[in-house]
Design a protein around this motif. Structure first.
Motif, PDB file in Angstrom:
ATOM      1  N   GLY A 153       0.782  -1.215   0.000  1.00 42.83           N
ATOM      2  CA  GLY A 153       0.000   0.000   0.000  1.00 42.83           C
ATOM      3  C   GLY A 153       0.819   1.273   0.000  1.00 42.83           C
ATOM      4  O   GLY A 153       0.274   2.355   0.246  1.00 42.83           O
ATOM      5  N   GLU A 154       2.122   1.189  -0.266  1.00 41.12           N
ATOM      6  CA  GLU A 154       2.982   2.365  -0.234  1.00 41.12           C
ATOM      7  C   GLU A 154       3.111   3.034  -1.600  1.00 41.12           C
ATOM      8  O   GLU A 154       3.234   4.244  -1.691  1.00 41.12           O
ATOM      9  CB  GLU A 154       4.383   1.974   0.268  1.00 41.12           C
ATOM     10  CG  GLU A 154       4.388   1.418   1.675  1.00 41.12           C
ATOM     11  CD  GLU A 154       5.758   0.905   2.083  1.00 41.12           C
ATOM     12  OE1 GLU A 154       5.947   0.628   3.270  1.00 41.12           O
ATOM     13  OE2 GLU A 154       6.631   0.788   1.191  1.00 41.12           O
ATOM     14  N   TRP A 155       3.090   2.240  -2.672  1.00 40.15           N
ATOM     15  CA  TRP A 155       3.320   2.767  -4.010  1.00 40.15           C
ATOM     16  C   TRP A 155       2.040   2.716  -4.828  1.00 40.15           C
ATOM     17  O   TRP A 155       1.310   1.713  -4.824  1.00 40.15           O
ATOM     18  CB  TRP A 155       4.409   1.975  -4.720  1.00 40.15           C
ATOM     19  CG  TRP A 155       5.763   2.143  -4.100  1.00 40.15           C
ATOM     20  CD1 TRP A 155       6.133   3.072  -3.170  1.00 40.15           C
ATOM     21  CD2 TRP A 155       6.925   1.338  -4.339  1.00 40.15           C
ATOM     22  NE1 TRP A 155       7.450   2.917  -2.840  1.00 40.15           N
ATOM     23  CE2 TRP A 155       7.973   1.868  -3.534  1.00 40.15           C
ATOM     24  CE3 TRP A 155       7.190   0.270  -5.163  1.00 40.15           C
ATOM     25  CZ2 TRP A 155       9.251   1.324  -3.536  1.00 40.15           C
ATOM     26  CZ3 TRP A 155       8.472  -0.273  -5.172  1.00 40.15           C
ATOM     27  CH2 TRP A 155       9.485   0.255  -4.366  1.00 40.15           C
ATOM     28  N   LEU A 156       1.772   3.801  -5.543  1.00 42.12           N
ATOM     29  CA  LEU A 156       0.649   3.891  -6.461  1.00 42.12           C
ATOM     30  C   LEU A 156       1.194   4.005  -7.875  1.00 42.12           C
ATOM     31  O   LEU A 156       2.072   4.827  -8.140  1.00 42.12           O
ATOM     32  CB  LEU A 156      -0.221   5.114  -6.134  1.00 42.12           C
ATOM     33  CG  LEU A 156      -0.536   5.392  -4.661  1.00 42.12           C
ATOM     34  CD1 LEU A 156      -1.335   6.676  -4.535  1.00 42.12           C
ATOM     35  CD2 LEU A 156      -1.285   4.229  -4.044  1.00 42.12           C
ATOM     36  N   ALA A 157       0.677   3.204  -8.783  1.00 42.00           N
ATOM     37  CA  ALA A 157       1.122   3.219 -10.179  1.00 42.00           C
ATOM     38  C   ALA A 157       0.000   3.768 -11.051  1.00 42.00           C
ATOM     39  O   ALA A 157      -1.160   3.351 -10.932  1.00 42.00           O
ATOM     40  CB  ALA A 157       1.515   1.814 -10.639  1.00 42.00           C
ATOM     41  N   PHE A 158       0.358   4.715 -11.928  1.00 44.29           N
ATOM     42  CA  PHE A 158      -0.602   5.350 -12.820  1.00 44.29           C
ATOM     43  C   PHE A 158      -0.140   5.185 -14.264  1.00 44.29           C
ATOM     44  O   PHE A 158       1.066   5.241 -14.551  1.00 44.29           O
ATOM     45  CB  PHE A 158      -0.736   6.851 -12.499  1.00 44.29           C
ATOM     46  CG  PHE A 158      -1.145   7.156 -11.089  1.00 44.29           C
ATOM     47  CD1 PHE A 158      -2.482   7.198 -10.732  1.00 44.29           C
ATOM     48  CD2 PHE A 158      -0.192   7.377 -10.112  1.00 44.29           C
ATOM     49  CE1 PHE A 158      -2.859   7.467  -9.434  1.00 44.29           C
ATOM     50  CE2 PHE A 158      -0.558   7.657  -8.808  1.00 44.29           C
ATOM     51  CZ  PHE A 158      -1.897   7.698  -8.472  1.00 44.29           C
ATOM     52  N   GLY A 159      -1.102   5.027 -15.155  1.00 46.55           N
ATOM     53  CA  GLY A 159      -0.807   4.946 -16.576  1.00 46.55           C
ATOM     54  C   GLY A 159      -1.702   5.888 -17.352  1.00 46.55           C
ATOM     55  O   GLY A 159      -2.924   5.909 -17.157  1.00 46.55           O
ATOM     56  N   ALA A 160      -1.089   6.698 -18.230  1.00 46.84           N
ATOM     57  CA  ALA A 160      -1.817   7.615 -19.110  1.00 46.84           C
ATOM     58  C   ALA A 160      -1.441   7.266 -20.544  1.00 46.84           C
ATOM     59  O   ALA A 160      -0.278   7.417 -20.944  1.00 46.84           O
ATOM     60  CB  ALA A 160      -1.477   9.071 -18.799  1.00 46.84           C
ATOM     61  N   SER A 161      -2.414   6.783 -21.326  1.00 53.06           N
ATOM     62  CA  SER A 161      -2.105   6.240 -22.637  1.00 53.06           C
ATOM     63  C   SER A 161      -1.863   7.307 -23.694  1.00 53.06           C
ATOM     64  O   SER A 161      -1.084   7.105 -24.619  1.00 53.06           O
ATOM     65  CB  SER A 161      -3.248   5.316 -23.092  1.00 53.06           C
ATOM     66  OG  SER A 161      -4.461   6.042 -23.183  1.00 53.06           O
TER      67      SER A 161
END
Length: 940
Positions: free
Chosen positions: A326-334
């Motif tokens: 729960g420490e890292w958040l991953a985001f993707g923008a195409s």
């Protein structure tokens, strides 16, 4: 030269579409890049790309909890089961529908697939089960939704799973047939439900809709009133809807004593922004929501406390996920190809990567091979680390497309040519633009070349037929070489003699002596327009690629042709979607546009507007091998045969715009300008075409890079030593080798390990040799194993922690065998470049570390003397005790240094001179400089 080049990594593209996925340990993240999958190790700062390919772009990936099986599905619903550990393909399967989500159960025994309106649950292949005819065995198909299913979430006990749909509802299903009564409908949202989650105790369900509503559901007997005794009209309607009972098969109402009911409603309130994605971490009750405006919000449930709101992108956030802790958040923008990993507690980026927005035009290796620089139509220049695969820095000073890149032969200076009419020089140590070269008239530069001495830069253009020369030191235009009757398409410098080779569309190649300001020979006349020229490293041959598909080789001193290769059939690619003829009858891609010699000049790489890269043997003029850069059917030029079922009366099926049938309003609106072809590139309806714009061998010769439509592809030779049966005796076995190692016969054991060819045995013997014996073994090592040992040291040096151990081996091997290596430099060139790369990296790290710690060292050495004098003055002790007092130096953590007096005097780390030198070079004691020195000497 070895031909066993295999795809090792894909740079320039970090995220295209689909979902991101953390590995179960939470240290790596999987990202779909086109029709391949890349894995980014966030702890060790490294990455790799799986070698297998899908027929089209990947839409969903899933990994079982044991991290042994990975399942990837493309846009057409075709899945591939992969052994994640060995990175090999196990099975191909077709789900026959577009898959919107796929999830493994927490126990790993089943996986659920959202295919259209249905949910398919399959058993995970297991070698312990009975042998089946097919690896995939379907457990059951679940129905009930009236629109496409958007997501699937399993419960912690792998007994239930939640599904969300565009029909505004979420449903609870049970994996066990006897629990069919547990199935229920969660209705109440006014827009598509995009995500639903179980709490840690599975007593609460959270559902998130596209319009920004978050509902909290509890399993209770009757609904609670929301907002006190008074209710609004909408809340009353929702409550009436909740109180409606389900009907059985005969139409009779079913009475429930307990059921899932809404207990709380929350709204994100983001100014008409739509919710694109959401993720929930049940152990910590953290909810992450990504919006269409590029903003993400972090909330703590069930109180709905807003912890963070941050704008991380200029476009939609397409997917978000949370790692195990729960420490890292991953985001993707195409749309921009962004991949971000955010540590929310420290509010810092773990990685922040973005690929090129447009197609890449050029690439170049740094002289030491540690960096790769790419240029693109988006006007950006990106520097990539060849080992880790991460982008180091991005230059954005150019205002138009960057067309060409070149490194100076000496130093870390990069030159770039652009359509904005400028040539820029970049310092890759300080990462800044320190020179800009322009012409008297505004022209667009398309080709570039740098003199080996780094004093002269020249550029050609498609607008002007002259070659412009500038001085790097003064930025002044030195000369304009006239002679070509057409646009200059390619430039290349030789390593010796100051020879400049230029190719033009006037069907000629000219060789210039820039320091003599004359043409060295008469123009070399060819039959077609020149697309690219390349000079052999020894400047004795020039390779020319023309539009008729020919590769011709010329002697620059005599000005005559010495060889020719017909590559039209070798480079011929696939057909485009609009073609009504086969690929064999197409003439658009039957020529080369980029060339590159190998380090020894024995072979040449050639690529063009095709899916193939050809590797030729120059001496024999034969094709050695062809590399297929992509088999992605979503790109034009990858299919060879014409499929008539995809051709309709209105044109190809793939080019028909079906956005008017989309269910969402924002997907149906067309904001493009009428008749505009280069307007908003993010909504264009054109299919990209496969091509290779630039090819470069690495300085080590063990790999090469190709800038293509799919990204920057890295191909490398397998570094494992090849098993050689001709050097094998009966007595040379693994056991006998280990016996010799135990007997401390290190040289014999090392030779036996090389004759076996087992990398693990070689590594074990190599690191078991004491450092005192390295010099002796290096002196007596047979020269036949010298090149293999150097290459082995080069291969392990990037990951080995034994830096001094490896440096000792390199030093003694070069000392005793240097003359032999110079005589056969062509055999040791590859291994020596790898060692040079390792040594230069160590030097850079040491310099960086010393610069970082210099002020800390000065503070520590200056602070010790100050503390000693204050202690002596403040304590009531005898003078004899003061003289005999031994000062124990401590570091910044208060740990005492237990060092010998001789070592201190030799190193000067905490010696008398360092103790009295302050930050400004003065004494750190309260008295004068002379007094400080005398006190320090007295202490010693």
């Amino acid at each position: 030269m070895s031909l066993d080049f295999k795809l090792s990594n894909l740079l320039g593209t970090v995220y295209r579409q689909g979902n991101l996925l953390f590995t179960p340990d939470g240290t790596s993240i999987l990202s779909p890049v086109g029709n391949r999958v890349s894995c980014f190790d966030l702890v060790n700062s490294s990455s790799f790309t799986f070698t297998y390919e899908h027929r089209k772009n990947i839409s969903r990936i899933a990994l079982n909890p044991q991290a042994t099986l990975m399942l990837t599905v493309d846009e057409d619903g075709r899945g591939i089961l992969v052994n994640f550990v060995r990175r090999t393909t196990i099975h191909h399967f077709n789900f026959k529908e577009r898959v919107s989500d796929i999830q493994f159960s927490p126990d790993g025994r089943h996986f659920a697939v959202a295919a259209g309106r249905h949910i398919q649950v399959w058993k995970t292949p297991n070698r312990n089960d009975d042998r089946q005819f097919a690896p995939f065995v379907r457990h059951r198909i679940y129905t009930g939704h009236y629109a496409d299913v958007t997501s699937i979430t399993w419960s912690n006990d792998s007994r239930f799973f939640l599904t969300c749909s565009k029909d505004l509802t979420a449903r609870v299903y049970s994996l066990i047939a006897t629990d069919s009564s547990a199935a229920t409908i969660l209705a109440g949202h006014k827009d598509s439900v995009i995500s639903a989650f179980f709490s840690q105790d599975q007593e609460t369900i959270y559902t998130v809709s596209k319009d920004g509503a978050l509902f909290e559901w509890k399993y209770i007997s009757k609904p609670k009133r929301l907002g006190g005794s008074t209710q609004s009209k909408e809340e009353a309607e929702d409550e009436e809807q909740d109180e409606e009972t389900d009907l059985d098969a005969n139409g009779n109402p079913i009475e429930y004593k307990f059921r899932w009911r809404i207990v709380n409603k929350h709204f994100f309130m983001q100014d008409n922004a739509k919710v694109r994605c959401a993720a929930f971490h049940a152990p910590t009750n953290l909810l992450v929501v990504g919006f269409s405006t590029g903003i993400f919000g972090l909330y703590e449930l069930p109180e709905f406390t807003n912890l963070q709101i941050l704008n991380i992108s200029q476009n939609d956030i397409d997917f978000v996920t949370i790692n195990k802790t729960g420490e890292w958040l991953a985001f993707g923008a195409s749309k921009l190809g962004q991949l971000l990993v955010w540590e929310w507690q420290s509010e810092s980026y773990i990685i922040k990567q973005q690929g090129h927005y447009d197609a890449m035009n050029s690439l170049v290796y740094s002289p030491d091979g540690s960096k790769i620089v790419t240029a693109s139509d988006d006007g950006k220049i990106k520097v990539w680390d060849a080992i880790s695969g991460f982008a180091i820095v991005t230059f954005t000073e150019h205002t138009s497309a960057v067309t060409s890149l070149q490194f100076s032969k000496k130093g870390s200076v990069l030159f770039s040519a652009s359509l904005d009419g400028s040539i820029r020089a970049w310092d890759l140590i300080r990462y800044r633009n320190f020179r800009t070269f322009t012409s008297p008239h505004r022209i667009q530069f398309t080709s570039l070349a740098i003199d080996p001495s780094g004093e002269v830069v020249c550029a050609g253009s498609l607008d002007d037929f002259d070659i412009h020369l500038w001085s790097v030191q003064t930025s002044q235009l030195l000369d304009r070489l006239s002679g070509h009757q057409g646009p200059v398409s390619s430039l290349c410098f030789g390593n010796e003699g100051g020879l400049l080779v230029s190719g033009s569309w006037d069907k000629t190649v000219r060789i210039w002596s820039i320091f003599g300001r004359t043409s060295n020979v008469e123009p070399l006349q060819l039959q077609s327009e020149v697309m690219s020229v390349a000079m052999r490293p020894d400047s004795k041959r020039v390779a020319v690629a023309t539009t008729d598909g020919q590769l011709s080789f010329w002697d620059p001193e005599l000005g005559k042709q010495v060889g020719n290769i017909d590559g039209r059939e070798d480079i011929a690619g696939g057909r485009h979607l609009t073609d009504r003829f086969s690929a064999a009858n197409s003439q658009r891609s039957k020529h080369f546009t980029t060339l590159c010699y190998s380090a020894d000049g024995s072979s040449i790489l050639a690529g063009g507007n095709s899916k193939y890269i050809a590797l030729y043997d120059v001496a024999n003029e034969v094709l050695l091998t062809r590399f297929t850069i992509s088999r992605n059917m979503a790109i034009d030029g990858t299919v060879d045969q014409l499929n008539s079922k995809n051709m309709t009366e209105s044109g190809p099926l793939g080019l028909i715009d079906t956005s008017g049938e989309a269910s969402d309003l924002e997907d149906r609106i067309d904001n493009t300008l009428p008749g505009a072809t280069r307007g908003d590139a993010s909504v264009r309806k054109v299919r990209p075409a496969i091509r290779t714009t630039s090819i470069q061998f690495s300085p080590t010769g063990r790999s090469f890079a190709a800038a293509s439509t799919e990204g920057l592809l890295l191909y490398s030779v397998d570094e494992l030593l090849i098993f050689d049966p001709f050097d094998l005796d009966i007595d040379v076995t693994v056991d006998t080798t280990l016996e010799k190692l135990a007997e401390k016969d290190y040289l014999i054991a090392l030779v036996m390990a090389f004759r076996l060819g087992e990398r693990s045995i070689i590594h074990q013997v190599y690191e078991s040799i004491p450092f005192q014996d390295i010099e002796l073994i290096s002196r007596d090592l047979p020269q036949v194993y010298l090149e293999r040992l150097l290459r082995f040291i080069s291969s392990i040096s990037e990951e080995s922690p034994h830096i001094e151990f490896n440096l000792l081996w390199i030093q003694h091997l070069i000392t005793y065998h240097g003359r032999f290596m110079v005589q056969r430099r062509h055999e040791f060139a590859s291994a020596m470049r790898g060692l040079q790369k390792f040594v230069s990296r160590i030097g850079k790290d040491i310099i960086k570390l010393s610069r970082t710690n210099i002020y800390l060292i000065r503070y520590l050495t200056g602070g010790v003397a100050t503390i000693d004098s204050s202690l002596l003055e403040g304590m009531d002790v005898d003078s004899d005790e003061q003289e005999n007092r031994e000062v124990v130096p401590t570091n910044s953590m208060g740990v005492e240094h237990e060092e010998d007096e001789d070592e201190d005097e030799e190193d000067g780390w905490f010696g008398p001179e360092s103790r009295t030198e302050g930050i400004n070079g003065k004494s750190a004691t309260s008295g004068s400089d002379d007094e400080g020195v005398s006190e320090a000497e007295e202490d010693e």
